[in-house]
Write a protein that holds these residues in place. Structure first.
Motif, PDB file in Angstrom:
ATOM      1  N   ASP A   1       0.621  -1.893   1.555  1.00 34.55           N
ATOM      2  CA  ASP A   1      -0.282  -2.052   0.564  1.00 34.55           C
ATOM      3  C   ASP A   1      -0.333  -0.538  -0.080  1.00 34.55           C
ATOM      4  O   ASP A   1      -0.286   0.558   0.619  1.00 34.55           O
ATOM      5  CB  ASP A   1      -1.394  -2.780   0.560  1.00 34.55           C
ATOM      6  CG  ASP A   1      -2.461  -2.085   1.631  1.00 34.55           C
ATOM      7  OD1 ASP A   1      -2.405  -0.865   1.841  1.00 34.55           O
ATOM      8  OD2 ASP A   1      -3.496  -3.002   1.907  1.00 34.55           O
TER       9      ASP A   1
ATOM     10  N   ARG B   1       0.019 -11.380   0.548  1.00 36.49           N
ATOM     11  CA  ARG B   1      -0.958 -11.436  -0.313  1.00 36.49           C
ATOM     12  C   ARG B   1      -0.696 -10.537  -1.605  1.00 36.49           C
ATOM     13  O   ARG B   1       0.260  -9.764  -1.422  1.00 36.49           O
ATOM     14  CB  ARG B   1      -2.386 -10.780   0.568  1.00 36.49           C
ATOM     15  CG  ARG B   1      -2.417  -9.476   0.551  1.00 36.49           C
ATOM     16  CD  ARG B   1      -3.701  -8.824   1.212  1.00 36.49           C
ATOM     17  NE  ARG B   1      -3.581  -7.729   1.906  1.00 36.49           N
ATOM     18  CZ  ARG B   1      -3.611  -6.515   1.404  1.00 36.49           C
ATOM     19  NH1 ARG B   1      -3.769  -6.538   0.066  1.00 36.49           N
ATOM     20  NH2 ARG B   1      -3.687  -5.512   2.062  1.00 36.49           N
ATOM     21  N   ALA B   2      -1.447 -10.563  -2.563  1.00 33.42           N
ATOM     22  CA  ALA B   2      -1.067  -9.986  -3.820  1.00 33.42           C
ATOM     23  C   ALA B   2      -1.375  -8.249  -3.613  1.00 33.42           C
ATOM     24  O   ALA B   2      -2.368  -8.223  -3.122  1.00 33.42           O
ATOM     25  CB  ALA B   2      -1.967 -10.699  -4.947  1.00 33.42           C
TER      26      ALA B   2
ATOM     27  N   ARG C   1       3.801  -7.777  -3.713  1.00 36.20           N
ATOM     28  CA  ARG C   1       3.399  -8.448  -2.503  1.00 36.20           C
ATOM     29  C   ARG C   1       2.824  -7.285  -1.560  1.00 36.20           C
ATOM     30  O   ARG C   1       3.818  -6.372  -1.290  1.00 36.20           O
ATOM     31  CB  ARG C   1       4.616  -9.284  -1.770  1.00 36.20           C
ATOM     32  CG  ARG C   1       4.267  -9.962  -0.558  1.00 36.20           C
ATOM     33  CD  ARG C   1       3.670 -11.310  -0.400  1.00 36.20           C
ATOM     34  NE  ARG C   1       4.238 -12.205  -1.498  1.00 36.20           N
ATOM     35  CZ  ARG C   1       5.197 -13.355  -1.537  1.00 36.20           C
ATOM     36  NH1 ARG C   1       5.883 -13.200  -0.198  1.00 36.20           N
ATOM     37  NH2 ARG C   1       5.245 -14.079  -2.493  1.00 36.20           N
TER      38      ARG C   1
ATOM     39  N   TYR D   1       1.419  -6.835   2.614  1.00 38.17           N
ATOM     40  CA  TYR D   1       1.689  -7.143   4.208  1.00 38.17           C
ATOM     41  C   TYR D   1       0.740  -6.411   4.917  1.00 38.17           C
ATOM     42  O   TYR D   1       0.823  -5.054   4.817  1.00 38.17           O
ATOM     43  CB  TYR D   1       3.118  -7.085   4.508  1.00 38.17           C
ATOM     44  CG  TYR D   1       3.977  -8.046   3.687  1.00 38.17           C
ATOM     45  CD1 TYR D   1       4.049  -9.194   4.181  1.00 38.17           C
ATOM     46  CD2 TYR D   1       4.855  -7.393   2.805  1.00 38.17           C
ATOM     47  CE1 TYR D   1       5.060 -10.255   3.196  1.00 38.17           C
ATOM     48  CE2 TYR D   1       5.851  -8.064   2.020  1.00 38.17           C
ATOM     49  CZ  TYR D   1       5.856  -9.378   2.192  1.00 38.17           C
ATOM     50  OH  TYR D   1       6.583 -10.136   1.520  1.00 38.17           O
ATOM     51  N   ASP D   2      -0.193  -7.096   5.660  1.00 41.21           N
ATOM     52  CA  ASP D   2      -1.022  -6.221   6.635  1.00 41.21           C
ATOM     53  C   ASP D   2      -0.289  -6.430   8.051  1.00 41.21           C
ATOM     54  O   ASP D   2       0.513  -7.274   8.272  1.00 41.21           O
ATOM     55  CB  ASP D   2      -2.466  -6.984   6.582  1.00 41.21           C
ATOM     56  CG  ASP D   2      -3.160  -6.961   5.435  1.00 41.21           C
ATOM     57  OD1 ASP D   2      -3.332  -6.000   4.805  1.00 41.21           O
ATOM     58  OD2 ASP D   2      -3.576  -8.163   5.024  1.00 41.21           O
TER      59      ASP D   2
END
Length: 87
Positions: free
Chosen positions: A10, A45-46, A69, A71-72
């Motif tokens: 992110d 997630r967004a 998109r 990703y954690d």
């Protein structure tokens, strides 16, 4: 010692990565365009926030903007856990 870094896919994670790579001389570990592309079928997630550059992986920032998109790490830990296995 060699310092490797992996972070959230992110904008916050990219910002942290930029500092870690620049200030500490770390290298990306499964934190590049190929690693991001490999997550395509996974739920994420967004992607929100201020876009950052990814000089260590040309094309990564653009792809993140295109897919929007995020990703954690805790959601994708299985993708790199085998690297940590003691053999």
């Amino acid at each position: 010692a060699r310092l490797l870094y992996h972070g959230d896919f992110d904008w916050g994670g990219v910002g942290i990565a930029n500092r870690v790579f620049t200030e500490l001389g770390a290298e990306p570990w499964r934190y590049d365009l190929a690693a991001y592309d490999a997550l395509y079928e996974r739920p994420g997630r967004a992607l929100a926030g201020v876009p950052q550059s990814t000089p260590w992986s040309p094309g990564l920032a653009e792809r993140m903007r295109e897919r929007a998109r995020a990703y954690d790490e805790e959601g994708i830990v299985d993708t790199f856990l085998s690297d940590l296995a003691i053999t």
